[in-house]
Design a protein around this motif. Structure first.
Motif: not given
Lengths: 265, 354
Positions: B303-309
């Motif tokens: 239920d958690q969101s992560l950011i990446t490239y």
């Protein structure tokens, strides 16, 4: 409708400004050129003009120095505290609100011959009221806000960044004032001076109260005009009045011209 | 010059701007004071210059206490945020001001000004007035003016804030080179982390009147000392329940442990792109943003969101795709402490994915 307004505006302008000026010029020359010359070269007229001139010079100089200092302290004087500065700021405008006659009266009440201060100064041979110093003080009272109010907005606008930059470059107070602050405020000071000269030349009420209007001693040009009118010497009054008006008009024209020149640069 | 500051404290009315700040700066170093606006950076700089006086604490230049010295005698150069050039003076007169005040001989002033005009690339503009110059040129004049009296310490308040992005980039490297060539100890204030990282030898991160961390840009980036530094430097996503992240269950087992995760700590991709599948977990692509040179991928894990490239060279992802997510590293913190943890499955390739 629009035409009516234009006509009305010109009419008001004519009735209010042009007609009195024309009438005054006409009465000044009622006895011809020689009458005009005679009116302004009477001994009492020459003395009155000299008194006016002296008052104007003294007041403009004092107002220049103390006006600049007051404006500097009111705008930059962080050590004074915000509240005290705002109180002082409103007191500066007091002469606008108070009638000059009352201003003159306050000076008489403070240092008149019947007061402790007045008799002390009289004791050391320095008469203030009914003498030249009182006239200068009275005129200074009336004209004081003119200089301060011209300089303060300029000081606020330029901010103190340039002055601080000057300090970090090694310049102390006087050098900073002379090289950085003064070039920025000098036009404000010039306008303030023009207004001060015009106002102190025309000052009547305050000077009348403190000077006592003594012929050949404390009479100024404006109080002489008043006395001439009282004595039904309309032509003579017109002559002096024309001279004062011409000088003031010249001053205003000079101010306009310098404004234009300044815009060019 | 060697600068030492001890226990600096400053109030503005009821606002506590600077709280017990201490630091030392080596001779010849270029220091960036970095932090959000209103954090007290400029107040510290102005106290060093003598434009404000501290309530408490000591400022020491070359081992000598200078608290009582006015700005005129501190031997500093100050570049103001809006440059504060003397409007009624030409470029030449502006630069010459400090020397003129010192009553230096005319010929010497001329030589020094011409030298600085040359150095700052302002040749041909000596007789212009400040309002006839561009922002970048004004900045150079302000810089030359501050350097002219040969100060021991150069202080710059947001030197590039008023310049547009393109020229700012050029000016940054120009300033860096110039300061190196002149060899003067310099401190500059900025709220732009790229600027600080690019220009400074050492960064002091300042927030709410305190020094959060002092170190080289690399140290601060790699090992942030406080959660504030971790979130302020670089991009990061905050994760509420760090223990739920695959590979951090043990590291973050203390309750209430949160994580800050940088995009570069996270890898997303198809199953076949990972050699160490046991260290990854299942995620769903929620958003894709095109960032010119790469994709910004927002991926939901649990239920958690992560950011990446993600590189443009790799197989393009679609919104809604199921992907594998590998979190290499996380900056963990709770009420007691903060630390950096590595994914434990990466370190231990023998563990089997459950």
């Amino acid at each position: 409708m629009k035409k009516l307004w234009i006509v009305l505006t010109y009419l008001v302008f004519a009735v209010l400004l042009v007609a009195p000026l024309a009438k005054m010029t006409q009465s000044a020359f009622a006895n011809g050129w020689s009458g005009f010359v005679e009116a302004i070269s009477r001994p009492e007229a020459l003395h009155a003009l000299m008194m006016t001139g002296l008052v104007v010079v003294c007041v403009t100089l004092l107002n220049g120095i103390f006006g600049i200092m007051t404006a500097l302290y009111l705008v930059r004087g962080k050590w004074l505290g915000r509240r005290l500065r705002s109180v002082m700021n409103s007191i500066v405008d007091l002469p606008y609100a108070v009638s000059p006659v009352i201003g003159g009266l306050m000076i008489v009440l403070l240092v008149g011959p019947d007061t402790a201060l007045g008799s002390f100064f009289a004791g050391i041979g320095f008469n203030i009221v009914y003498a030249f110093p009182g006239m200068v003080i009275a005129t200074l009272f009336v004209t004081f806000p003119l200089m301060v109010r011209e300089i303060m907005p300029v000081l606020e606008e330029i901010g103190d960044d340039q002055e601080q930059a000057s300090a970090t470059l090694g310049a102390y107070g006087w050098t900073t004032f002379r090289r950085v602050t003064w070039p920025s405020i000098r036009w404000g000071v010039a306008y303030g001076a023009v207004l001060t000269i015009a106002r102190s030349m025309g000052e009547f009420g305050a000077v009348l109260v403190v000077s006592g209007n003594i012929i050949n001693r404390t009479q100024t040009a404006t109080t002489l005009v008043y006395q001439d009118v009282e004595n039904f010497n309309i032509a003579a009054a017109g002559g002096i009045a024309l001279l004062l008006a011409a000088f003031s008009a010249g001053l205003l024209l000079l101010m306009e011209w310098t404004k234009k020149r300044r815009e060019v640069h | 010059m060697h600068v030492e500051v001890r226990g600096l404290d400053k109030h503005f009315g009821s606002f506590h701007a600077v709280k017990d700040v201490s630091f030392g700066i080596q001779k010849g170093h270029l220091i960036g004071l970095l932090g959000p606006s209103g954090g007290g950076k400029t107040s510290i700089l102005r106290m060093l210059a003598g434009l404000e006086s501290p309530d408490k604490g000591e400022i020491i230049f070359h081992g000598k206490r200078v608290n009582e010295l006015p700005p005129q005698e501190r031997g500093i150069g100050f570049v103001f945020q809006n440059y504060a050039l003397f409007k009624h003076m030409t470029v030449f007169e502006n630069i010459a001001y400090g020397l003129k005040v010192q009553k230096a001989p005319k010929a010497q002033i001329r030589d020094r000004v011409m030298e600085l005009v040359e150095l700052t690339g302002l040749k041909g503009f000596e007789q212009r007035y400040p309002q006839q110059l561009s922002g970048g040129q004004r900045q150079r004049v302000a810089f030359a003016r501050a350097l002219a009296p040969e100060p021991q310490l150069l202080l710059l308040d947001e030197p590039f804030a008023a310049i547009d992005a393109k020229i700012r980039q050029e000016l940054r490297s120009w300033l860096r080179e110039l300061i190196e060539r002149v060899g003067i100890t310099s401190i500059f204030v900025t709220h732009d982390q790229d600027e600080a990282i690019e220009v400074a030898d050492e960064i002091m991160v300042i927030s709410q009147g305190r020094v959060e961390q002092k170190g080289t840009p690399w140290d601060i980036y790699k090992e942030p000392a406080t959660p504030f530094v971790a979130s302020f430097i670089g991009e990061s996503t905050q994760i509420e329940h760090a223990a739920k992240l695959h590979g951090f269950d043990q590291a973050a087992k203390a309750s209430g442990t949160r994580a800050l995760i940088r995009p570069e700590y996270v890898e997303v991709g198809r199953r076949n792109e990972f050699t160490l599948l046991s260290a990854t977990e299942e995620g769903v692509v929620r958003h894709l943003h095109f960032r010119g040179s790469q994709w910004l991928v927002e991926v939901e894990v649990g239920d958690q969101s992560l950011i990446t490239y993600r590189s443009l060279e790799k197989d393009a992802l679609q919104v809604g795709d199921s992907v594998r997510v590998l979190v290499h590293r996380a900056y963990l913190y709770n009420n007691e402490r903060s630390w950096i943890a590595e994914n434990r499955f990466k370190a231990d390739p023998m563990s089997v994915m459950i």
